[in-house]
Design an enzyme around this catalytic site. Sequence first.
Site, PDB file in Angstrom:
ATOM      1  CE1 TYR A  60      23.294  -0.131  -6.796  1.00  0.00           C
ATOM      2  CE2 TYR A  60      23.149  -2.319  -7.881  1.00  0.00           C
ATOM      3  CZ  TYR A  60      23.143  -1.752  -6.783  1.00  0.00           C
ATOM      4  OH  TYR A  60      23.371  -2.266  -5.423  1.00  0.00           O
ATOM      5  CB  VAL A  97      25.677   4.954  -3.851  1.00  0.00           C
ATOM      6  CG1 VAL A  97      26.445   3.800  -3.377  1.00  0.00           C
ATOM      7  CG2 VAL A  97      24.257   4.625  -3.980  1.00  0.00           C
ATOM      8  CG  ASP A  98      22.776  10.648  -2.565  1.00  0.00           C
ATOM      9  OD1 ASP A  98      23.569  11.545  -2.115  1.00  0.00           O
ATOM     10  OD2 ASP A  98      22.025  10.357  -1.699  1.00  0.00           O
ATOM     11  CG  HIS A 113      28.781   1.895   1.558  1.00  0.00           C
ATOM     12  ND1 HIS A 113      27.871   1.808   2.393  1.00  0.00           N
ATOM     13  CD2 HIS A 113      29.996   1.577   2.489  1.00  0.00           C
ATOM     14  CE1 HIS A 113      28.122   1.275   3.746  1.00  0.00           C
ATOM     15  NE2 HIS A 113      29.376   0.948   3.512  1.00  0.00           N
ATOM     16  CB  CYS A 121      36.562  -1.605 -15.979  1.00  0.00           C
ATOM     17  SG  CYS A 121      36.742  -2.966 -17.194  1.00  0.00           S
ATOM     18  CB  CYS A 140      36.050  -0.555 -19.977  1.00  0.00           C
ATOM     19  SG  CYS A 140      37.259   0.395 -19.020  1.00  0.00           S
ATOM     20  N   GLY A 179      21.568  10.388  10.094  1.00  0.00           N
ATOM     21  CA  GLY A 179      20.717   9.770   9.313  1.00  0.00           C
ATOM     22  C   GLY A 179      21.448   8.323   8.928  1.00  0.00           C
ATOM     23  CB  THR A 180      23.760   6.250   9.437  1.00  0.00           C
ATOM     24  OG1 THR A 180      24.206   4.706   9.147  1.00  0.00           O
ATOM     25  CG2 THR A 180      24.856   6.724  10.368  1.00  0.00           C
ATOM     26  CG  LEU A 206      13.042  10.486  11.484  1.00  0.00           C
ATOM     27  CD1 LEU A 206      12.783  11.988  11.316  1.00  0.00           C
ATOM     28  CD2 LEU A 206      12.648   9.845  10.494  1.00  0.00           C
TER      29      LEU A 206
HETATM   30  P1  OAD Z   1      19.074   2.920   6.735  1.00  0.00           P
HETATM   31  O1  OAD Z   1      18.156   2.715   5.837  1.00  0.00           O
HETATM   32  O2  OAD Z   1      19.672   1.848   7.451  1.00  0.00           O
HETATM   33  O3  OAD Z   1      18.981   4.022   8.002  1.00  0.00           O
HETATM   34  C1  OAD Z   1      18.520   5.360   7.503  1.00  0.00           C
HETATM   35  C2  OAD Z   1      18.575   6.035   8.837  1.00  0.00           C
HETATM   36  O4  OAD Z   1      17.917   7.427   8.455  1.00  0.00           O
HETATM   37  C3  OAD Z   1      17.467   5.455   9.972  1.00  0.00           C
HETATM   38  O5  OAD Z   1      18.209   5.521  11.161  1.00  0.00           O
HETATM   39  C4  OAD Z   1      16.419   6.527   9.883  1.00  0.00           C
HETATM   40  O6  OAD Z   1      15.708   6.668  11.149  1.00  0.00           O
HETATM   41  C5  OAD Z   1      17.094   7.936   9.562  1.00  0.00           C
HETATM   42  N1  OAD Z   1      16.217   8.822   8.898  1.00  0.00           N
HETATM   43  C6  OAD Z   1      15.221   8.690   7.752  1.00  0.00           C
HETATM   44  N2  OAD Z   1      14.567   9.529   7.360  1.00  0.00           N
HETATM   45  C7  OAD Z   1      15.390  10.784   8.358  1.00  0.00           C
HETATM   46  C8  OAD Z   1      15.296  12.195   8.061  1.00  0.00           C
HETATM   47  N3  OAD Z   1      14.386  12.788   7.166  1.00  0.00           N
HETATM   48  N4  OAD Z   1      16.205  12.964   8.696  1.00  0.00           N
HETATM   49  C9  OAD Z   1      17.001  12.368   9.580  1.00  0.00           C
HETATM   50  N5  OAD Z   1      17.278  10.729   9.581  1.00  0.00           N
HETATM   51  C10 OAD Z   1      16.350  10.105   8.787  1.00  0.00           C
HETATM   52  O7  OAD Z   1      20.458   3.579   5.877  1.00  0.00           O
HETATM   53  P2  OAD Z   1      21.964   3.551   6.318  1.00  0.00           P
HETATM   54  O8  OAD Z   1      22.312   3.601   7.587  1.00  0.00           O
HETATM   55  O9  OAD Z   1      22.659   4.690   5.289  1.00  0.00           O
HETATM   56  O10 OAD Z   1      25.229  -0.171   2.345  1.00  0.00           O
HETATM   57  O11 OAD Z   1      22.451   2.279   5.682  1.00  0.00           O
HETATM   58  C11 OAD Z   1      23.633   1.835   5.682  1.00  0.00           C
HETATM   59  C12 OAD Z   1      24.089   0.827   4.450  1.00  0.00           C
HETATM   60  O12 OAD Z   1      23.199  -0.155   4.377  1.00  0.00           O
HETATM   61  C13 OAD Z   1      23.980   1.728   3.085  1.00  0.00           C
HETATM   62  O13 OAD Z   1      25.021   2.523   2.815  1.00  0.00           O
HETATM   63  C14 OAD Z   1      23.782   0.712   2.192  1.00  0.00           C
HETATM   64  C15 OAD Z   1      22.906  -0.303   2.985  1.00  0.00           C
HETATM   65  O14 OAD Z   1      22.850  -1.693   2.700  1.00  0.00           O
HETATM   66  C16 OAD Z   1      25.788  -0.571   1.121  1.00  0.00           C
HETATM   67  O15 OAD Z   1      24.745  -0.721   0.106  1.00  0.00           O
HETATM   68  C17 OAD Z   1      27.016  -1.553   1.058  1.00  0.00           C
END
Ligand code: OAD
Length: 238
Positions: A60, A97-98, A113, A121, A140, A179-180, A206
Amino acid sequence: MTPLPAAAPRVVVLTGAGISAESGVPTFRDSGGLWEGHRVEDVATPEGFAHDPDAVLRFYDARRRAAASALPNAAHRALARLEGALGASVLVVTQNVDDLHERAGSRNLVHMHGELRRALCVACDARPRWSADLADRPPCPVCGQRMLRPDVVWFGEMPYDLDRIENAVVACDVFVSIGTSGAVYPAAGYVALAAAFGARTVELNLVPSDAVVPFDESRAGRATDIVPAWVDEMVGRS
Ligand code: OAD
């Protein structure tokens, strides 16, 4: 406080790693199930931390430094512009987390998240803002114990601010997911909740995700193209 225009739509924006991809922050599931070459179980679970805390803290520390050198992109900036136009009726809920949303100017923002820019801590539950490394076990600032970990929600832990998020989701007029992949709950369930309470649901990604409940509208493309275009439609160009 400036009163909101009566007609301001209530908008909840859920963002994931895809919105930061073009800022150079890698996504999770586009890289073969590994996060920067590490298994998620090793670096994103309480068990992984208990097994090898030094490795997890170093991991991290590297993520924190990488995020600090990344810059917000046009998609982050467009969401800040949306909030600038519609005010507090816009809530950004990020799984990231950014800190690229806040550096772009978003203020009404929930890090469900956690954040690389905070430590947690383990001894006293303080969550101080943090920009230095943690691997060298600094004390801490509240209790003095050397038991700080990243304030990042790991698998098996409870995400932050769930009541606030759910209240906003059930009350919103527009729910947009950006983007999720929709692979991690509870975030993945918010589209169904928003739809059940009558919101219009939009996905900007995407490639369309495999959402259990389909979005009313799905737009495919890079976040830096499709998010500014969508914001233009919502509030006009500035
Ligand atoms: P993922 O890596 O699962 O998904 C990323 C998504 O972004 C995918 O659907 C891609 O198609 C899309 N993508 C990639 N590049 C892109 C771009 N240039 N423009 C638009 N979309 C794009 O990430 P998350 O869904 O954020 O949790 O993952 C969810 C959680 O899983 C995270 O917060 C983390 C991880 O484990 C924890 O750490 C608890």
